[in-house]
Scaffold this active site. Sequence first.
Site, mmCIF file in Angstrom:
data_model
loop_
_atom_site.group_PDB
_atom_site.id
_atom_site.type_symbol
_atom_site.label_atom_id
_atom_site.label_comp_id
_atom_site.label_asym_id
_atom_site.label_seq_id
_atom_site.Cartn_x
_atom_site.Cartn_y
_atom_site.Cartn_z
ATOM 1 N N ARG A 132 -2.221 2.573 -4.890
ATOM 2 C CA ARG A 132 -3.412 1.811 -5.302
ATOM 3 C C ARG A 132 -4.707 2.616 -5.249
ATOM 4 O O ARG A 132 -5.491 2.627 -6.198
ATOM 5 C CB ARG A 132 -3.578 0.576 -4.385
ATOM 6 C CG ARG A 132 -2.549 -0.443 -4.581
ATOM 7 C CD ARG A 132 -2.280 -1.182 -3.262
ATOM 8 N NE ARG A 132 -0.959 -1.759 -3.342
ATOM 9 C CZ ARG A 132 0.165 -1.062 -3.131
ATOM 10 N NH1 ARG A 132 0.119 0.210 -2.781
ATOM 11 N NH2 ARG A 132 1.324 -1.635 -3.281
ATOM 12 N N THR A 133 -4.940 3.274 -4.124
ATOM 13 C CA THR A 133 -6.226 3.955 -3.932
ATOM 14 C C THR A 133 -6.382 5.104 -4.927
ATOM 15 O O THR A 133 -7.424 5.252 -5.573
ATOM 16 C CB THR A 133 -6.329 4.478 -2.477
ATOM 17 O OG1 THR A 133 -5.938 3.425 -1.595
ATOM 18 C CG2 THR A 133 -7.723 4.923 -2.143
ATOM 19 N N ARG A 183 -7.669 11.672 0.854
ATOM 20 C CA ARG A 183 -6.779 10.943 1.777
ATOM 21 C C ARG A 183 -6.012 12.000 2.554
ATOM 22 O O ARG A 183 -5.470 12.953 1.988
ATOM 23 C CB ARG A 183 -5.801 10.046 1.030
ATOM 24 C CG ARG A 183 -4.738 9.502 1.992
ATOM 25 C CD ARG A 183 -3.936 8.381 1.438
ATOM 26 N NE ARG A 183 -4.732 7.182 1.305
ATOM 27 C CZ ARG A 183 -4.203 5.983 1.013
ATOM 28 N NH1 ARG A 183 -2.903 5.861 0.837
ATOM 29 N NH2 ARG A 183 -4.966 4.933 0.911
ATOM 30 N N LYS A 197 2.712 24.751 0.967
ATOM 31 C CA LYS A 197 3.073 26.104 1.438
ATOM 32 C C LYS A 197 2.281 26.457 2.691
ATOM 33 O O LYS A 197 2.291 27.583 3.153
ATOM 34 C CB LYS A 197 2.755 27.142 0.356
ATOM 35 C CG LYS A 197 3.501 26.961 -0.939
ATOM 36 C CD LYS A 197 3.040 28.050 -1.918
ATOM 37 C CE LYS A 197 3.331 27.655 -3.342
ATOM 38 N NZ LYS A 197 2.555 28.450 -4.304
ATOM 39 N N HIS A 209 -10.654 3.404 6.350
ATOM 40 C CA HIS A 209 -10.375 3.304 4.903
ATOM 41 C C HIS A 209 -11.504 2.445 4.308
ATOM 42 O O HIS A 209 -11.313 1.288 3.946
ATOM 43 C CB HIS A 209 -9.004 2.647 4.720
ATOM 44 C CG HIS A 209 -8.426 2.741 3.344
ATOM 45 N ND1 HIS A 209 -9.123 3.204 2.246
ATOM 46 C CD2 HIS A 209 -7.180 2.443 2.885
ATOM 47 C CE1 HIS A 209 -8.334 3.172 1.185
ATOM 48 N NE2 HIS A 209 -7.150 2.706 1.538
HETATM 49 N N1 CP Z 1 -4.130 -0.109 0.348
HETATM 50 C C1 CP Z 1 -3.829 1.173 0.127
HETATM 51 O O1 CP Z 1 -4.487 2.080 0.626
HETATM 52 O O2 CP Z 1 -2.745 1.363 -0.682
HETATM 53 P P1 CP Z 1 -2.192 2.781 -1.140
HETATM 54 O O3 CP Z 1 -1.619 3.452 0.074
HETATM 55 O O4 CP Z 1 -1.126 2.456 -2.182
HETATM 56 O O5 CP Z 1 -3.319 3.567 -1.702
#
Ligand code: CP
Length: 316
Positions: A54-55, A104, A82, A134
């Site tokens: 999603r993100t 991320r 690597k 987040h």
């Molecule tokens: N909610 C969320 O962060 O989903 P993803 O891990 O799919 O990005």
Amino acid sequence: MKHLLSINDLSESEAIAILDTAAELARVSDAPMKKLPTLRGRTIVNLFAEDSTRTRISFEAAAKRLSADVINFSAKGSSVSKGESLKDTAQTLQAMGADAVIIRHQASGAAHRLATSKWMSGTVINAGDGTHEHPSQALLDAYTLRKHLMQGAKNLQGLHVAIVGDILHSRVARSNVLLLSKLGATVSVAAPPTLLPVGIESWNAHVSYDFDELIPNVDAIMMLRVQNERMNELYFPNAREYSRYFGLNSDRVKRMKKDSIIMHPGPMNRGLEITADVADSARSVIIEQVSNGVSVRMAILYTLLTGEGIESGALA
Ligand code: CP
């Protein structure tokens, strides 16, 4: 504001300005031509060292709707696998002329490290760092709550939200407690004691070990994924027992307040923290959270990269 690393980077009025900007930008997503020229010529890098659906996709859609050039970079298939360091990766992105990096990473603090280093000069957006924060997820959750339950109000004053499940490993829980309380909501967290972090008493949230006690009193229930991949020991006896005490099922839904909503940041463990029928029920806004994520992430990029938001009604 140059970076978005934590909800603590935002004042209440800055958070509201992002939600207002997102509401305006939602009009772009609803239009036949889903584009604004705002970020034409800017380069945005999606740097994902940890898995995401999603993100990553919604930041990509958001950047493209604002006409930015987008580079997707995941650890798998790159030189990170690597053993290349965050520093060398960041310097490579700087050499490519990245205006913003959406990161991320499995390490808590990675986004902060990038933003405070001299490795790159662009904007850094935290798309989830370890078990820490987040912030874009919390903003899209606040946007969804406001849209459904606040009838035109700017903040979340008077709302009571329950966040239930694996709080210990959840960056979504931490960011949501910070943001929802900043916007005036009452927040309760419910979990088995083993899935609550040390220091939970200092969070701006009521703590409960009894999910059933909370259900009739809250306006929204946000279920959290049990993060099996972060568990290296046993946190509850078995899945059946977890679902019995902390899973959202149709019997529990029957006890929810009228007009209250069900949320989940995804991905879901259907059958563990939430049953499939509840996830797909009329009260569930889980799919809507995903589409709201695009507008909110457009608003974050717009605000950070132009230094301004969009007034309510400006794109009407
Ligand atoms: N909610 C969320 O962060 O989903 P993803 O891990 O799919 O990005």
